[in-house]
Design a protein around this motif. Structure first.
Motif, PDB file in Angstrom:
ATOM      1  N   ARG A   1      -6.857   9.963   2.831  1.00  0.00           N
ATOM      2  CA  ARG A   1      -7.075   9.548   4.219  1.00  0.00           C
ATOM      3  C   ARG A   1      -8.103  10.497   4.841  1.00  0.00           C
ATOM      4  O   ARG A   1      -8.073  11.710   4.590  1.00  0.00           O
ATOM      5  CB  ARG A   1      -5.773   9.618   5.022  1.00  0.00           C
TER       6      ARG A   1
ATOM      7  N   VAL B   1      -0.752   0.879  -6.733  1.00  0.00           N
ATOM      8  CA  VAL B   1      -2.074   1.354  -6.294  1.00  0.00           C
ATOM      9  C   VAL B   1      -2.660   2.443  -7.191  1.00  0.00           C
ATOM     10  O   VAL B   1      -3.834   2.797  -7.047  1.00  0.00           O
ATOM     11  CB  VAL B   1      -2.012   1.919  -4.853  1.00  0.00           C
TER      12      VAL B   1
ATOM     13  N   THR C   1      -7.961   0.477  -3.432  1.00  0.00           N
ATOM     14  CA  THR C   1      -7.080  -0.553  -4.014  1.00  0.00           C
ATOM     15  C   THR C   1      -7.748  -1.926  -4.045  1.00  0.00           C
ATOM     16  O   THR C   1      -7.059  -2.938  -4.253  1.00  0.00           O
ATOM     17  CB  THR C   1      -5.770  -0.659  -3.211  1.00  0.00           C
TER      18      THR C   1
ATOM     19  N   GLY D   1       0.863  -1.190   0.000  1.00  0.00           N
ATOM     20  CA  GLY D   1       0.000   0.000   0.000  1.00  0.00           C
ATOM     21  C   GLY D   1       0.887   1.224   0.000  1.00  0.00           C
ATOM     22  O   GLY D   1       2.081   1.140   0.345  1.00  0.00           O
ATOM     23  N   VAL D   2       0.312   2.357  -0.393  1.00  0.00           N
ATOM     24  CA  VAL D   2       1.142   3.561  -0.475  1.00  0.00           C
ATOM     25  C   VAL D   2       1.156   4.336   0.836  1.00  0.00           C
ATOM     26  O   VAL D   2       2.183   4.862   1.253  1.00  0.00           O
ATOM     27  CB  VAL D   2       0.705   4.458  -1.674  1.00  0.00           C
ATOM     28  N   GLY D   3      -0.007   4.419   1.510  1.00  0.00           N
ATOM     29  CA  GLY D   3      -0.105   5.209   2.741  1.00  0.00           C
ATOM     30  C   GLY D   3       0.611   4.509   3.879  1.00  0.00           C
ATOM     31  O   GLY D   3       0.441   3.305   4.099  1.00  0.00           O
TER      32      GLY D   3
ATOM     33  N   HIS E   1     -13.362   2.588   1.877  1.00  0.00           N
ATOM     34  CA  HIS E   1     -11.907   2.543   1.623  1.00  0.00           C
ATOM     35  C   HIS E   1     -11.564   1.393   0.654  1.00  0.00           C
ATOM     36  O   HIS E   1     -10.887   0.434   1.021  1.00  0.00           O
ATOM     37  CB  HIS E   1     -11.141   2.377   2.948  1.00  0.00           C
TER      38      HIS E   1
HETATM   39  O1  LIG Z   1      -5.178   3.132   1.082  1.00  0.00           O
HETATM   40  C1  LIG Z   1      -4.485   2.558   0.310  1.00  0.00           C
HETATM   41  C2  LIG Z   1      -3.055   2.674   0.271  1.00  0.00           C
HETATM   42  O2  LIG Z   1      -2.478   3.281   1.179  1.00  0.00           O
HETATM   43  O3  LIG Z   1      -2.446   2.148  -0.670  1.00  0.00           O
END
Ligand SMILES: O=CC(=O)O
Length: 335
Positions: free
Chosen positions: A251, A113, A302, A88-90, A299
């Motif tokens: 977010r 993502v 992805t 995930g990116v976050g 949410h």
């Molecule tokens: O929320 C999704 C991510 O952080 O990739």
């Protein structure tokens, strides 16, 4: 002749990687386990808790859906840990300072993502503009006397989209919006290269207020950090047009949710479409869940087969790069 059935002396042991579990709501997807096992000796949290001997072996933790939780206790119990590979990116669920203080690297998956999350941004914008959710309810309601003229939507074509955060996802949103003939403004810490701006027809707004004042749709695509926490509050909402829609795909805590409820109640902005909130999910009696001009998805930026698969691949690539001292494709540098 050498016996080819047993392990050869030359064969290297796979690096041990801790995962929360396999399957269910708190484990790595079962369909990804085979792939992960090709590269790693997987150790589940349960196995880890049972055997102290495993602790020394673990070189990496694979974080999926924010699990396992990386806290001081876990970090102290992994003396040979080199890298946290976040799928995930976050990474706002990771304490980067704490992890960094153990000399451990953090990686994420910004490429995997980007398409699926940009798609959700477009889907939410279109659904809100064309009142899709209300339409679905009407189509299945026993009342057949409704007429579309009583609940007209708006077109996104030729409207102005303001993208706040022009990283991989923001840029993919811009590409899609260009195909819808939207006028695109963007705000980002750093201005994109001229050729990149030209490719998607996006205009840079150094001042976020200018973007907020001019946009018909404002889409939030930033990382959650101490700088972006409550980035959109009462003041920013009041700068937006009363006909504007706010879309959040990054977010929840980037928006001051109380100020958002107030802005919707007072018709300061027209509508909102959120893939992220705080908390997630919202309590069932939350005011945002009771408003017609609000669309909320759980949410799912992805949540596609392809994205999850690519996230696992990207995370594995990152972990292997750290463990093999190679250039790391996506390292998260704590600022
Ligand atoms: O929320 C999704 C991510 O952080 O990739």
């Amino acid at each position: 002749m050498a016996d080819s059935s047993g392990p050869s002396i030359m064969e290297k042991e796979l690096p041990s990687v801790l995962i929360s579990g396999i399957g269910g709501t708190s484990g790595v997807l079962e369909s990804h386990v085979e792939f992960l096992k090709k590269h790693f000796n997987l150790i589940t949290m349960k196995e880890f808790q049972k055997s102290k001997e495993l602790h020394e072996k673990i070189k990496s933790v694979f974080v999926f859906e924010r699990l396992p939780v990386i806290d001081q206790e876990l970090l102290e119990s992994l003396p040979n840990l080199k890298v946290i590979g976040n799928s995930g990116v976050g990474v706002n669920h990771l304490n980067l300072k704490l992890i960094g203080s153990f000399g451990v690297k953090v990686t994420n998956t910004p490429h995997a993502v980007s398409d699926s999350t940009a798609d959700i941004g477009m889907a939410l914008m279109l659904a809100s503009a064309r009142r899709l959710v209300e339409g679905c309810y009407l189509a299945t309601s026993p009342d057949t006397t409704h007429f579309a003229v009583n609940w007209l939507g708006v077109e996104v074509s030729r409207a102005t989209l303001g993208i706040i955060g022009m990283g991989n996802i923001g840029y993919k949103v811009a590409k899609r919006a260009k195909a819808f003939d939207m006028k695109i403004l963007y705000h980002n810490r750093n201005q994109r290269k001229e050729e990149e701006e030209q490719e998607v027809g996006a205009t840079y707004c150094k001042n976020i207020d200018d973007l907020l004042r001019q946009s018909d749709f404002v889409m939030l695509v930033v990382n959650l950090t101490s700088e972006t926490h409550n980035l959109i509050g009462k003041r920013e909402l009041e700068l937006m047009k009363p006909t504007a829609t706010l879309i959040n795909i990054c977010r929840g805590a980037v928006v001051d949710q109380d100020a958002l409820v107030e802005a919707l109640q007072n018709k300061i902005i027209k509508a909102v479409a959120l893939d992220v909130t705080y908390p997630e999910p919202l309590p069932r009696d939350h005011l945002l869940l009771q408003m017609k001009n609000v669309i909320i998805t759980p949410h799912i930026g992805t949540a596609t087969d392809q994205a999850l698969h690519m996230m696992t691949e990207e995370a594995v690539e990152n972990i292997l790069a750290v463990l093999n001292d190679l250039p790391i494709p996506s390292e998260v540098i704590s600022k």
